[in-house]
Each structure stands twice: as C-alpha cells, then as structure tokens.
Design a protein around this motif. Sequence first.
Motif, PDB file in Angstrom:
ATOM      1  N   ALA A 103     -53.931  35.091  23.348  1.00 21.10           N
ATOM      2  CA  ALA A 103     -53.616  34.281  24.661  1.00 21.10           C
ATOM      3  C   ALA A 103     -52.833  33.754  24.309  1.00 21.10           C
ATOM      4  O   ALA A 103     -51.992  33.279  24.898  1.00 21.10           O
ATOM      5  CB  ALA A 103     -55.639  34.473  24.377  1.00 21.10           C
ATOM      6  N   ASP A 104     -52.720  33.079  23.046  1.00 22.84           N
ATOM      7  CA  ASP A 104     -51.821  31.665  23.347  1.00 22.84           C
ATOM      8  C   ASP A 104     -50.494  32.272  22.919  1.00 22.84           C
ATOM      9  O   ASP A 104     -50.040  31.759  24.056  1.00 22.84           O
ATOM     10  CB  ASP A 104     -52.451  31.056  22.125  1.00 22.84           C
ATOM     11  N   LEU A 105     -50.063  33.280  22.749  1.00 22.14           N
ATOM     12  CA  LEU A 105     -49.009  33.695  22.272  1.00 22.14           C
ATOM     13  C   LEU A 105     -48.383  34.191  23.802  1.00 22.14           C
ATOM     14  O   LEU A 105     -47.519  33.626  24.378  1.00 22.14           O
ATOM     15  CB  LEU A 105     -49.042  35.301  21.314  1.00 22.14           C
ATOM     16  N   ARG A 106     -49.450  34.869  24.581  1.00 22.74           N
ATOM     17  CA  ARG A 106     -48.989  35.601  26.044  1.00 22.74           C
ATOM     18  C   ARG A 106     -48.866  34.104  27.316  1.00 22.74           C
ATOM     19  O   ARG A 106     -48.124  34.254  27.943  1.00 22.74           O
ATOM     20  CB  ARG A 106     -50.143  36.164  26.320  1.00 22.74           C
ATOM     21  N   GLU A 107     -49.620  33.221  26.804  1.00 23.31           N
ATOM     22  CA  GLU A 107     -49.315  32.385  27.731  1.00 23.31           C
ATOM     23  C   GLU A 107     -48.181  31.414  27.069  1.00 23.31           C
ATOM     24  O   GLU A 107     -47.322  30.953  28.336  1.00 23.31           O
ATOM     25  CB  GLU A 107     -50.209  30.518  27.617  1.00 23.31           C
ATOM     26  N   ALA A 108     -47.951  31.141  25.998  1.00 21.91           N
ATOM     27  CA  ALA A 108     -46.204  30.779  25.557  1.00 21.91           C
ATOM     28  C   ALA A 108     -44.915  31.492  26.833  1.00 21.91           C
ATOM     29  O   ALA A 108     -44.214  31.636  26.348  1.00 21.91           O
ATOM     30  CB  ALA A 108     -46.452  30.622  24.260  1.00 21.91           C
ATOM     31  N   GLU A 109     -45.565  33.126  25.993  1.00 23.38           N
ATOM     32  CA  GLU A 109     -44.703  34.058  26.479  1.00 23.38           C
ATOM     33  C   GLU A 109     -43.890  33.322  28.162  1.00 23.38           C
ATOM     34  O   GLU A 109     -43.020  33.798  28.576  1.00 23.38           O
ATOM     35  CB  GLU A 109     -45.189  35.123  26.421  1.00 23.38           C
ATOM     36  N   ALA A 154     -42.005  30.460  28.786  1.00 19.47           N
ATOM     37  CA  ALA A 154     -41.084  30.635  28.377  1.00 19.47           C
ATOM     38  C   ALA A 154     -40.357  31.423  29.162  1.00 19.47           C
ATOM     39  O   ALA A 154     -38.953  30.955  29.357  1.00 19.47           O
ATOM     40  CB  ALA A 154     -41.594  30.956  26.882  1.00 19.47           C
ATOM     41  N   LEU A 155     -41.052  32.084  29.862  1.00 20.18           N
ATOM     42  CA  LEU A 155     -40.122  32.891  30.822  1.00 20.18           C
ATOM     43  C   LEU A 155     -39.589  32.230  32.271  1.00 20.18           C
ATOM     44  O   LEU A 155     -39.238  32.588  32.925  1.00 20.18           O
ATOM     45  CB  LEU A 155     -41.059  34.187  30.871  1.00 20.18           C
ATOM     46  N   ARG A 156     -40.725  31.704  32.398  1.00 21.67           N
ATOM     47  CA  ARG A 156     -40.669  30.533  33.797  1.00 21.67           C
ATOM     48  C   ARG A 156     -39.774  29.198  33.367  1.00 21.67           C
ATOM     49  O   ARG A 156     -38.768  28.858  33.770  1.00 21.67           O
ATOM     50  CB  ARG A 156     -42.092  29.965  34.240  1.00 21.67           C
ATOM     51  N   LEU A 157     -39.905  29.044  32.254  1.00 23.33           N
ATOM     52  CA  LEU A 157     -38.459  27.912  31.938  1.00 23.33           C
ATOM     53  C   LEU A 157     -37.784  28.560  31.685  1.00 23.33           C
ATOM     54  O   LEU A 157     -36.258  28.076  31.555  1.00 23.33           O
ATOM     55  CB  LEU A 157     -39.135  27.618  30.614  1.00 23.33           C
ATOM     56  N   ALA A 158     -37.212  29.618  31.867  1.00 26.27           N
ATOM     57  CA  ALA A 158     -36.333  30.377  31.436  1.00 26.27           C
ATOM     58  C   ALA A 158     -34.798  30.606  32.744  1.00 26.27           C
ATOM     59  O   ALA A 158     -34.133  30.170  32.366  1.00 26.27           O
ATOM     60  CB  ALA A 158     -36.273  31.887  30.652  1.00 26.27           C
ATOM     61  N   ARG A 159     -36.305  31.096  33.832  1.00 27.11           N
ATOM     62  CA  ARG A 159     -35.643  31.495  34.503  1.00 27.11           C
ATOM     63  C   ARG A 159     -34.925  29.175  35.466  1.00 27.11           C
ATOM     64  O   ARG A 159     -34.546  29.404  36.463  1.00 27.11           O
ATOM     65  CB  ARG A 159     -36.510  31.454  35.862  1.00 27.11           C
ATOM     66  N   GLU A 201     -26.340  41.725  32.506  1.00 31.45           N
ATOM     67  CA  GLU A 201     -25.431  40.496  31.656  1.00 31.45           C
ATOM     68  C   GLU A 201     -27.071  39.080  31.935  1.00 31.45           C
ATOM     69  O   GLU A 201     -27.217  38.300  31.156  1.00 31.45           O
ATOM     70  CB  GLU A 201     -24.182  39.985  31.913  1.00 31.45           C
ATOM     71  N   HIS A 202     -27.365  39.354  33.469  1.00 26.06           N
ATOM     72  CA  HIS A 202     -28.561  38.046  33.842  1.00 26.06           C
ATOM     73  C   HIS A 202     -29.832  38.593  33.384  1.00 26.06           C
ATOM     74  O   HIS A 202     -30.034  37.683  32.862  1.00 26.06           O
ATOM     75  CB  HIS A 202     -28.829  38.380  35.512  1.00 26.06           C
ATOM     76  N   GLU A 203     -30.217  39.972  33.132  1.00 19.57           N
ATOM     77  CA  GLU A 203     -31.292  40.000  32.036  1.00 19.57           C
ATOM     78  C   GLU A 203     -31.303  39.315  31.072  1.00 19.57           C
ATOM     79  O   GLU A 203     -32.094  39.165  30.189  1.00 19.57           O
ATOM     80  CB  GLU A 203     -31.292  41.501  32.190  1.00 19.57           C
ATOM     81  N   GLU A 204     -30.264  39.705  30.210  1.00 19.81           N
ATOM     82  CA  GLU A 204     -29.864  38.974  29.017  1.00 19.81           C
ATOM     83  C   GLU A 204     -29.706  37.363  28.538  1.00 19.81           C
ATOM     84  O   GLU A 204     -30.395  37.348  27.593  1.00 19.81           O
ATOM     85  CB  GLU A 204     -28.456  39.836  28.057  1.00 19.81           C
ATOM     86  N   ALA A 205     -29.356  37.390  29.650  1.00 22.61           N
ATOM     87  CA  ALA A 205     -29.527  36.341  28.997  1.00 22.61           C
ATOM     88  C   ALA A 205     -30.611  35.389  29.231  1.00 22.61           C
ATOM     89  O   ALA A 205     -31.468  35.028  29.312  1.00 22.61           O
ATOM     90  CB  ALA A 205     -28.411  35.312  30.462  1.00 22.61           C
ATOM     91  N   LEU A 206     -31.047  36.107  30.361  1.00 29.18           N
ATOM     92  CA  LEU A 206     -32.747  35.606  31.032  1.00 29.18           C
ATOM     93  C   LEU A 206     -33.685  35.720  29.273  1.00 29.18           C
ATOM     94  O   LEU A 206     -33.968  34.718  29.468  1.00 29.18           O
ATOM     95  CB  LEU A 206     -33.126  36.198  32.307  1.00 29.18           C
ATOM     96  N   ARG A 207     -33.956  36.860  28.949  1.00 26.77           N
ATOM     97  CA  ARG A 207     -34.475  37.481  27.711  1.00 26.77           C
ATOM     98  C   ARG A 207     -33.839  36.101  25.994  1.00 26.77           C
ATOM     99  O   ARG A 207     -35.405  35.828  26.047  1.00 26.77           O
ATOM    100  CB  ARG A 207     -34.057  39.053  26.855  1.00 26.77           C
ATOM    101  N   GLY A 208     -32.985  35.567  26.728  1.00 23.39           N
ATOM    102  CA  GLY A 208     -32.272  34.911  25.427  1.00 23.39           C
ATOM    103  C   GLY A 208     -32.754  33.655  25.309  1.00 23.39           C
ATOM    104  O   GLY A 208     -33.232  33.076  24.528  1.00 23.39           O
ATOM    105  N   GLN A 209     -32.963  33.846  26.706  1.00 21.28           N
ATOM    106  CA  GLN A 209     -33.415  31.755  27.312  1.00 21.28           C
ATOM    107  C   GLN A 209     -34.994  31.784  26.804  1.00 21.28           C
ATOM    108  O   GLN A 209     -35.450  30.749  26.219  1.00 21.28           O
ATOM    109  CB  GLN A 209     -32.796  31.751  28.775  1.00 21.28           C
ATOM    110  N   ALA A 255     -36.804  33.721  24.822  1.00 21.06           N
ATOM    111  CA  ALA A 255     -36.637  33.852  23.533  1.00 21.06           C
ATOM    112  C   ALA A 255     -36.601  32.987  22.859  1.00 21.06           C
ATOM    113  O   ALA A 255     -37.701  31.734  22.107  1.00 21.06           O
ATOM    114  CB  ALA A 255     -35.952  34.885  22.687  1.00 21.06           C
ATOM    115  N   ARG A 256     -36.390  32.046  23.520  1.00 27.54           N
ATOM    116  CA  ARG A 256     -35.710  30.143  22.441  1.00 27.54           C
ATOM    117  C   ARG A 256     -36.358  29.249  23.089  1.00 27.54           C
ATOM    118  O   ARG A 256     -37.091  28.772  22.658  1.00 27.54           O
ATOM    119  CB  ARG A 256     -33.902  29.474  23.388  1.00 27.54           C
ATOM    120  N   HIS A 257     -37.127  29.345  24.511  1.00 29.18           N
ATOM    121  CA  HIS A 257     -37.769  28.855  24.742  1.00 29.18           C
ATOM    122  C   HIS A 257     -39.431  28.919  24.119  1.00 29.18           C
ATOM    123  O   HIS A 257     -40.368  28.079  23.785  1.00 29.18           O
ATOM    124  CB  HIS A 257     -37.948  28.583  26.201  1.00 29.18           C
ATOM    125  N   LEU A 258     -40.064  30.251  24.090  1.00 29.63           N
ATOM    126  CA  LEU A 258     -40.767  31.276  22.821  1.00 29.63           C
ATOM    127  C   LEU A 258     -41.014  30.521  21.614  1.00 29.63           C
ATOM    128  O   LEU A 258     -41.822  29.679  21.308  1.00 29.63           O
ATOM    129  CB  LEU A 258     -41.236  32.550  23.198  1.00 29.63           C
TER     130      LEU A 258
END
Length: 153
Positions: free
Chosen positions: A31-37, A40-45, A67-75, A77-80
């Motif tokens: 649950a901690d992992l899923r909440e952090a994910e 992280a996705l919200r922060l990436a956006r 490229e947009h989706e790749e940039a979002l996934r990269g951001q 992952a970094r935030h996670l």
Amino acid sequence: MVLRLVRGLTEGRTIELGYGVTVTHRAFTYADLREAESTALRLARETLPATRAFDAASIDDEDLPPEHEEALRGQAARHLIKLLLLRFGTDWGGLETDSGDPAPLTAQSIDLFLDLFPGVASALHGQLLSPWHELEREGNGYAPSPSTATAEG
C-alpha cells in the motif's frame, strides 16, 4: 506446520549499488508503494517541462506523441525513488559532499544523486522495487504483515 516463501518484504534492506554506494531502507508495504506511485505520477504531471505540459493541455490524450508518455514515465520513476528514499530511507553510504563529509539523505542530495549518476539511480530503482515486482508476477499483491499471527499445528 506452516510454510511460506521468505521474501524479505517485511524487513529493511541494504542495497549495494556498486562504486561503494549503498542505500538502506526500512520495510514498506505494498500500500505504501502504491500510494508513492500515485503521488509520483501526480508530481510528474505537475513538473513536466512547459512544452510537454502545454501539449498535454491542448491536445487530446490519444493524440499525444509517445515522447510525452516517455517523459511522464521518466519523471514519475524519478519522483518515486525520491519519495521512497525520503519516506523509508534510513541511510546511504559511499557518497560525500565537497568537504568530504558523508552526504545527508535529503531531498536536495537525492536530486543531485539522480542527476549526476543516472545509471546508478536506474539500478537503485530496479533493486528497490524488484521484490514487489516478483510478488506481482506471482499474482499475490499482499505481503504478510510483520505483525500477522499465523495458525500453526
């Protein structure tokens, strides 16, 4: 008699990243992992470069380039990694400041680490999440709680 797989998900771990760099963290739940994910996705956006954010606001989602989706996934992952280290990290070693003192485990030093050593950061991402990925491949997204009592006999 009760048998279960030993996964090490209910205990903290020390991850060796090479070059003498280690990261130690306390246990965290699925649950901690899923909440952090999710965070992280919200922060990436929120932290997408201005051109990507403009594209996302002005173009339908299905028309966005890959490229947009790749940039979002990269951001994300970094935030996670940053979130997990800030929330559950207890120590790291093998990193020092300009003055030779051990680098503190802070948001600023994590950002600098991720910028300066992307290959090591990628290895950290993989090793930090690998027990959870193995658990998901098994099809059971719930690790035993450290305080769960099991019936024996």
